[in-house]
Design an enzyme around this catalytic site. Structure first.
Site, mmCIF file in Angstrom:
data_model
loop_
_atom_site.group_PDB
_atom_site.id
_atom_site.type_symbol
_atom_site.label_atom_id
_atom_site.label_comp_id
_atom_site.label_asym_id
_atom_site.label_seq_id
_atom_site.Cartn_x
_atom_site.Cartn_y
_atom_site.Cartn_z
ATOM 1 N NE ARG A 137 64.439 131.281 104.664
ATOM 2 C CZ ARG A 137 63.782 132.396 104.969
ATOM 3 N NH1 ARG A 137 62.806 132.830 104.185
ATOM 4 N NH2 ARG A 137 64.096 133.073 106.064
ATOM 5 C CG ASP A 154 50.541 136.464 105.076
ATOM 6 O OD1 ASP A 154 50.970 137.437 105.714
ATOM 7 O OD2 ASP A 154 51.296 135.652 104.495
#
Length: 300
Positions: free
Chosen positions: A45, A154
């Site tokens: 990532r 979130d």
């Protein structure tokens, strides 16, 4: 970024120093505890973000994120290191308990004018808060006209946008029960393989970006808090602080729902009491006094 360094990251190789720097930043910003066995994931990532931003070193990349120009990259970095995995009716026994033992009484109170608040903390792509809305509407079809609200939060703005959109593959609604798939979904722009959540369920939910590891910019308390399969990514001290904060946000008869791999540690054994599988109530005498009548700032 040099081709050699890029190739190394793409192959999952990352130096101890670079891994420690990224893991430290993830812990600081999100409370997520990246263990050494996550090195390959971190490298993969990180490689994408370095390639996208054009930086050659991890230190330069981190410096960029801390600069005023790098604020958007902070958001992309957070999205890169959060895990979003959910489905409708996940851990269905929780929804059964809500439908059979919790929501009928709460909705009766709502009909008498009581304020009802539910929080889906770490809502991911939205299946959990929409599932909560479906069960609320099953128990009280007129809930949207009462003082009933679901907060869905979130940390990842990208997944939050997906949740707010409320469009899902037709195959994903098969786990819904009591005809909820037919009652609460409608065709989406003529696409046979996708369905959209109906407006009456959407009207119950406010979506907000919120970092569980940071400040919580709302007041008031909740009747139900669901935070399932989120805290498993935190270290023990962070989890312990989170349980205490959730306890402080629960109404006297409120319930906290946790995932099957999560549990309240012994340091809070006198504060929380088991009320079901992965479900906990609180001893309000051990929670600092806060106004139960405060208004939750959830917006429209």
């Amino acid at each position: 970024m040099t081709q050699l360094a890029q190739k190394s990251l793409e192959e999952g190789t990352i130096s101890d120093a670079d891994f420690a720097a990224i893991a430290g930043l993830v812990r600081e910003w999100m409370g997520i505890d990246l263990q050494p066995h996550k090195r390959t994931m971190v490298a993969s990532r990180l490689s994408k973000r370095l390639r996208a931003t054009g930086y050659d070193t991890v230190n330069d990349y981190i410096d960029y994120m801390h600069s005023p120009q790098g604020r958007d990259e902070q958001t992309r970095f957070i999205s890169a290191y959060t895990t979003n995995m959910t489905r409708f009716n996940r851990e269905g026994h929780h929804f059964e308990q809500l439908a059979n033992d919790v929501l009928p009484d709460l909705m009766a109170q709502a009909r008498r004018g009581k304020r009802i608040r539910i929080w889906s903390a770490g809502c991911s792509s939205g299946e959990e808060p929409y599932g909560l809305a479906f069960h609320v509407l099953d128990a009280c079809p007129e809930a949207a006209s009462l003082d009933v609200k679901i907060l869905a939060s979130d940390i990842d703005p990208e997944i939050l946008a997906t949740a707010k959109r409320g469009v899902y593959p037709t195959s994903s609604i098969n786990t819904l029960t009591n005809g909820q798939g037919a009652k609460y979904f409608e065709d989406f722009e003529g696409a046979r393989d996708q369905k959209a959540v109906c407006q009456n369920a959407r009207d119950l939910i406010s979506f907000r970006r919120l970092n569980l590891h940071g400040d919580w910019p709302f007041k008031g308390k909740f009747d139900i808090i669901m935070c399932r399969n989120v805290a498993i990514y935190f270290d023990a001290p962070t989890q312990s602080r989170l349980w205490r904060r959730f306890g402080e946000q629960l109404c006297p008869d409120g319930l906290l729902f946790l995932g099957h791999s999560e549990g309240i540690g012994p340091e809070h054994a006198e504060l929380f009491h088991t009320a079901g599988r992965g479900v906990f109530s609180i001893d309000t005498s051990r929670i600092g006094s806060r106004s139960a009548d405060a208004t939750l700032h959830m917006g429209n």
